[in-house]
Design a protein around this motif. Sequence first.
Motif, PDB file in Angstrom:
ATOM      1  N   UNK A   1      63.640   1.531 -73.553  1.00 33.51           N
ATOM      2  CA  UNK A   1      63.426   0.317 -73.227  1.00 33.51           C
ATOM      3  C   UNK A   1      64.118  -0.453 -71.814  1.00 33.51           C
ATOM      4  N   UNK A   2      65.523  -0.408 -72.055  1.00 28.98           N
ATOM      5  CA  UNK A   2      66.461  -1.122 -71.163  1.00 28.98           C
ATOM      6  C   UNK A   2      66.231  -0.502 -69.641  1.00 28.98           C
ATOM      7  N   UNK A   3      65.967   0.627 -69.694  1.00 24.87           N
ATOM      8  CA  UNK A   3      65.774   1.492 -68.212  1.00 24.87           C
ATOM      9  C   UNK A   3      64.241   0.983 -68.026  1.00 24.87           C
ATOM     10  N   UNK A   4      63.295   0.866 -68.609  1.00 25.85           N
ATOM     11  CA  UNK A   4      61.936   0.643 -68.162  1.00 25.85           C
ATOM     12  C   UNK A   4      62.251  -0.862 -67.789  1.00 25.85           C
ATOM     13  N   UNK A   5      62.770  -1.658 -68.331  1.00 22.58           N
ATOM     14  CA  UNK A   5      63.057  -2.998 -67.856  1.00 22.58           C
ATOM     15  C   UNK A   5      63.769  -3.105 -66.456  1.00 22.58           C
ATOM     16  N   UNK A   6      64.621  -2.532 -66.328  1.00 22.58           N
ATOM     17  CA  UNK A   6      65.513  -2.459 -65.114  1.00 22.58           C
ATOM     18  C   UNK A   6      64.968  -1.838 -63.815  1.00 22.58           C
ATOM     19  N   UNK A   7      63.894  -0.720 -64.361  1.00 20.62           N
ATOM     20  CA  UNK A   7      62.793  -0.263 -63.171  1.00 20.62           C
ATOM     21  C   UNK A   7      61.719  -1.218 -62.983  1.00 20.62           C
ATOM     22  N   UNK A   8      61.574  -2.200 -63.617  1.00 19.97           N
ATOM     23  CA  UNK A   8      60.360  -3.181 -63.104  1.00 19.97           C
ATOM     24  C   UNK A   8      59.003  -3.180 -64.019  1.00 19.97           C
ATOM     25  N   UNK A   9      59.226  -2.528 -65.022  1.00 17.93           N
ATOM     26  CA  UNK A   9      57.898  -2.118 -65.911  1.00 17.93           C
ATOM     27  C   UNK A   9      57.785  -3.670 -66.944  1.00 17.93           C
ATOM     28  N   UNK A  10      58.307  -4.648 -66.514  1.00 17.40           N
ATOM     29  CA  UNK A  10      58.263  -5.801 -67.293  1.00 17.40           C
ATOM     30  C   UNK A  10      56.652  -6.012 -67.863  1.00 17.40           C
ATOM     31  N   UNK A  11      55.934  -5.881 -66.953  1.00 12.14           N
ATOM     32  CA  UNK A  11      54.321  -6.263 -67.284  1.00 12.14           C
ATOM     33  C   UNK A  11      53.797  -5.294 -68.472  1.00 12.14           C
ATOM     34  N   UNK A  12      54.368  -4.106 -68.269  1.00 11.71           N
ATOM     35  CA  UNK A  12      53.826  -3.096 -69.349  1.00 11.71           C
ATOM     36  C   UNK A  12      54.758  -3.203 -70.792  1.00 11.71           C
ATOM     37  N   UNK A  13      55.907  -3.853 -70.761  1.00 11.98           N
ATOM     38  CA  UNK A  13      56.569  -4.200 -71.902  1.00 11.98           C
ATOM     39  C   UNK A  13      56.179  -5.696 -72.524  1.00 11.98           C
ATOM     40  N   UNK A  14      55.579  -6.273 -71.731  1.00 11.97           N
ATOM     41  CA  UNK A  14      55.260  -7.829 -72.474  1.00 11.97           C
ATOM     42  C   UNK A  14      54.660  -7.998 -73.626  1.00 11.97           C
ATOM     43  N   UNK A  15      53.662  -6.897 -73.829  1.00  8.58           N
ATOM     44  CA  UNK A  15      53.027  -7.191 -75.258  1.00  8.58           C
ATOM     45  C   UNK A  15      53.466  -6.470 -76.371  1.00  8.58           C
ATOM     46  N   UNK A  16      54.677  -5.536 -76.116  1.00  7.58           N
ATOM     47  CA  UNK A  16      55.330  -4.696 -77.000  1.00  7.58           C
ATOM     48  C   UNK A  16      56.446  -5.437 -77.790  1.00  7.58           C
TER      49      UNK A  16
END
Length: 133
Positions: free
Chosen positions: A91-106
Motif C-alpha cells: 500500500x505504501x509503495x503504491x502510494x509513493x509510486x503515484x497510484x493514489x487514483x487507483x487507491x482512492x476507492x479502497x
Amino acid sequence: MPSNREFDFLSFISSYHILVPIIQREYAQGRRNAPKSLQIRASFVPKLLSAIYTSQPISLDFVYGLTTQNDNDTLPTLMLLDGQQRITTLFLLAWYCGLQEQLKNWTFRYESRSVANEFIKQLYDTKNYDGIV
C-alpha cells in the motif's frame, strides 16, 4: 478468500477492502532501529524494486483472513490474519509510486493503532501529495 488464488496488487485492492484487526501488531517493518525490521527490509525492498524495474511478478507468499460482506458495499472486507505487514508495505509503495487514483476507492484500516488509521486517513485526504512523502 478462495484458496490458491493469485492476485496482483491492483486486482487485490479491486476485490477486497482490508481490515487489520486489533489482534495484529502495528506495522513493524517500518521500525527504524529494530534489527529484525532492518533485516526484513534488506531482503524485501530489493525484491520489490527488482519487480518494479523488470516488470516481473514476485510471489509474496500467502495472505489470508476472514471475509465479511456489508450489504451497503459491493466489495467484501478481508480481515487479515496473516499478511498485514506485506499488504501495508505494498500500500505504501503504491502510494509513493503515484497510484493514489487507483487507491482512492479502497478501504484500508487498522483496528490496532489509531495513529495508523490517522496516517492512512491523512494520505487519502491530502491534496498535496508532495507534502507527505
